[in-house]
Each structure stands twice: as C-alpha cells, then as structure tokens.
Design a protein around this motif. Structure first.
Motif, short mmCIF file in Angstrom:
data_model
loop_
_atom_site.label_atom_id
_atom_site.label_comp_id
_atom_site.label_asym_id
_atom_site.label_seq_id
_atom_site.Cartn_x
_atom_site.Cartn_y
_atom_site.Cartn_z
N GLY A 1 38.10 7.78 -27.50
CA GLY A 1 37.43 8.80 -26.68
C GLY A 1 38.28 10.04 -26.52
O GLY A 1 37.78 11.17 -26.59
N GLU A 2 39.59 9.84 -26.31
CA GLU A 2 40.49 10.99 -26.17
C GLU A 2 40.60 11.78 -27.47
O GLU A 2 40.61 13.02 -27.45
CB GLU A 2 41.87 10.51 -25.73
N ILE A 3 40.66 11.08 -28.59
CA ILE A 3 40.75 11.76 -29.89
C ILE A 3 39.49 12.57 -30.16
O ILE A 3 39.55 13.75 -30.58
CB ILE A 3 40.99 10.73 -31.01
N LYS A 4 38.32 11.97 -29.93
CA LYS A 4 37.07 12.68 -30.17
C LYS A 4 36.91 13.88 -29.23
O LYS A 4 36.43 14.95 -29.62
CB LYS A 4 35.89 11.72 -30.02
N LYS A 5 37.31 13.67 -27.96
CA LYS A 5 37.21 14.76 -27.00
C LYS A 5 38.12 15.92 -27.39
O LYS A 5 37.72 17.09 -27.32
CB LYS A 5 37.58 14.26 -25.61
N THR A 6 39.34 15.60 -27.83
CA THR A 6 40.28 16.64 -28.23
C THR A 6 39.77 17.40 -29.46
O THR A 6 39.84 18.64 -29.50
CB THR A 6 41.65 16.01 -28.55
N LYS A 7 39.25 16.67 -30.44
CA LYS A 7 38.69 17.34 -31.62
C LYS A 7 37.53 18.25 -31.24
O LYS A 7 37.41 19.37 -31.76
CB LYS A 7 38.22 16.29 -32.63
N SER A 8 36.69 17.79 -30.34
CA SER A 8 35.55 18.59 -29.92
C SER A 8 36.01 19.86 -29.21
O SER A 8 35.48 20.96 -29.47
CB SER A 8 34.65 17.76 -29.01
#
Length: 338
Positions: free
Chosen positions: A272-279
């Motif tokens: 979730g943190e990785i996807k949020k950061t990429k977004s």
C-alpha cells in the motif's frame, strides 16, 4: 493536493509571464538542445517535492521490510517443522486405520481446567483461614492447591488415557464418575443442612460436626480433581503417538496461522505504501508536465524564430529506484516499477 514551497514560482500567471518574456527573446535559441533556465527550474521544483515524498516512504518501508523478512523466515521454519510431523501423523493414521478420536475439544478442556482452578481457590481459602495464619499465607496455600489439584488431575487423566486399554479406561471412568459426582452432591447437602441447623440454633453446632464438614470439603476437592482428570482423559486420543503428533500439528498450525496473519498485514502495508508513493509521484510529475507544456506554449506564441528541438521532447525526470512489492504468500517478488 500537494503543498508547494514556492507558490509564486509555479503560479500560472508567473509561468505565462516567463514564457512570454523568454519567447520574445527567442530563449532558448532555435537550434538549442538545452532547456531554458525557467523550464529547468520548474522541473527542479517538482523533483524537490518528489524527493520529499520518496524519502518519507523510504523511511517507512525500511522499517517494515526487516520485520517482513523475519516473519517470512519464521514461516519457512514452521513449514519445515510441520512437514515431518504431518507425515508421521498420516502414517500413524494409516497404521491404526482411523483418524484421531478426541470427544472433548482441547479449547474447552483448557477453559475447564482454568475454571476448576479458579473455583478451587475460594474453597481452600475458607479452610486455611481456620488455621489462624496471616492472610497472605492463606492465599499462598490456597493458590498452591488451586493450581496443583487441577494440574494433577490433568496429568493423571492423560497418563490413564495413554497407558490403559481403550475399553478398560472407558469402563473405569464410567464407574468412578457417578461415584465422585454422588459424593460431591452428598457433601453439598451436608454443608447446606449444617448451615440451616446453625442458623436455627442458639448455640453453634458446627464444632460438633467437624467430621462431616471435613468429609464434605474432601468430597468437593475430589470432584475438582476428578473433573480435571476426566476432561484430560477425553481431550486426548488413546494412541500416544497419534495424540502427540496431532497436538504438535495443532500447536504449529496455530503458530503458523498467526505468523501468516502478521505477514499478510505487513505485506499489505508495504504494498500500500509503495503504490501510494508511486501515485503521489506520478501526480507531481504530471503537474510538472502541465506547467512545462504551458511555458512552452506561451513561449512559442511570442517567438519570432522556430522553436528549439528541446521543445519536441517531453521533460526528463531522474530515474527512481523503486522498491519491490511483496507477494502475500510470503515471497519477495519484484513487480513492474514506474
């Protein structure tokens, strides 16, 4: 959405003014492959926000990844330990031609032992107070018996289950159970009658019935002991090897499920943190692209010469080293990064 440290610098009117000024001066030059200073400043401003987001996420992910790997190693170790026990369990089932036979679930067995221990404590407290010792000694002696009697019943019941033939053990328990319950019921009746008689008499007759009271208390303690024994007897399989393998499987499986749940929770947080950061980074860079496009559009409108080759290329951003997402089955697997 994002907090800008220099709103005046990235404001639309400022971008239009700078684009017009540079366009009138034909900046950058017609054959230049280098972006204008203002365009470079727009990109640098966006990348500053990108680095802030990236560093914050890096700190969070750096804390979770070692925990995830530790849980992953623990899960692998449990799987290794489970395999031979599972094979032993299946082999023993084939030898006996049956599955495990446990009439009394282990969860209820544990709860009953705890309940018996709690009930034993006040019963013994009343008895030891008659000794006239200090209150803390009364509690120590009472708690000792409250723990010892149920545990002795547990271990003796387990030993009987494994050491005696199945039919013989069932017959023995079937004969002793009514006797223990009957003795306890009779002792309760004696206590009740003694209490009623003492309330209706002017003198205190309790001292004259010490033998009856002693028997009543003995019968109640015996019921606690026998209750723990019977519950332990029926909470295990008659075959010691099958029962031991079954208990080990249950223990390791519960432990493995707990590790899996923690692994899933941490893995979900990581992904979730990785996807949020990429977004967030994609949004910041998309906004930077819009600002650069606006600057170029205004610049070309006010130029007297042809636009430079650099205007035909999209803005270039530094490449980021993305973290690998984790699969929820416990493996660290790289996914497609941005």
């Amino acid at each position: 959405m994002f907090k800008h440290t220099a709103v005046h610098f990235t404001d639309e009117s400022r971008i239009q003014a700078e684009g017009q000024k540079d366009g009138e001066k034909n900046i950058p030059q017609m054959g230049s492959y280098v972006s204008a200073q203002f365009e470079q400043a727009l990109i640098a401003n966006g990348e500053q926000q990108v680095q802030q987001i990236y560093e914050k996420a890096s700190q969070f992910i750096a804390k979770l990844q070692p925990i995830f790997r530790a849980c992953q190693e623990q899960l692998e170790e449990l799987n290794v330990r489970l395999k031979p026990i599972s094979e032993l369990y299946e082999a023993r089932k084939k030898e006996l031609g049956r599955d495990v036979a446990i009439p009394f679930p282990s969860v209820y067995h544990v709860l009953l032992i705890l309940f018996l221990g709690i009930g034993e404590f006040p019963l013994n407290t009343v008895v030891f107070r008659l000794f006239g010792e200090a209150e803390y000694l009364t509690y120590v002696m009472s708690s000792t018996l409250a723990v010892t009697i149920p545990l002795l019943g547990l271990f003796i019941g387990l030993n009987l289950r494994h050491s005696m033939p199945r039919n013989a053990g069932n017959i023995l328990i079937g004969l002793l159970t009514p006797a223990a319950v009957g003795a306890a019921l009779f002792s309760i009746s004696v206590l009740r009658n003694t209490y009623i008689f003492s309330q209706s008499s002017a003198t205190n007759p309790v001292s004259a019935n010490q033998d009856s009271l002693a028997y009543a208390l003995f019968a109640l303690n015996l019921l606690v002991f026998f209750g723990a024994l019977v519950s332990s007897f029926f909470a295990h399989d008659p075959d010691e090897r099958l029962d031991s393998a079954h208990s080990s499987l249950l223990f390791l499986d519960r432990k493995r499920n707990a590790v899996r749940e923690r692994l899933f929770k941490i893995g979900t947080q990581l992904n979730g943190e990785i996807k949020k950061t990429k977004s967030q980074i994609d949004q910041v860079r998309a906004l930077t692209n819009e600002r650069v496009a606006l600057y170029r559009q205004i610049n070309m409108r006010f130029r007297s010469l042809l636009p430079p080759p650099t205007f035909r290329k999209p803005p270039e951003f530094p490449e980021l080293k993305w973290w690998p997402e984790v699969s929820l089955n416990g493996d660290m697997e790289p996914r497609d990064g941005a």
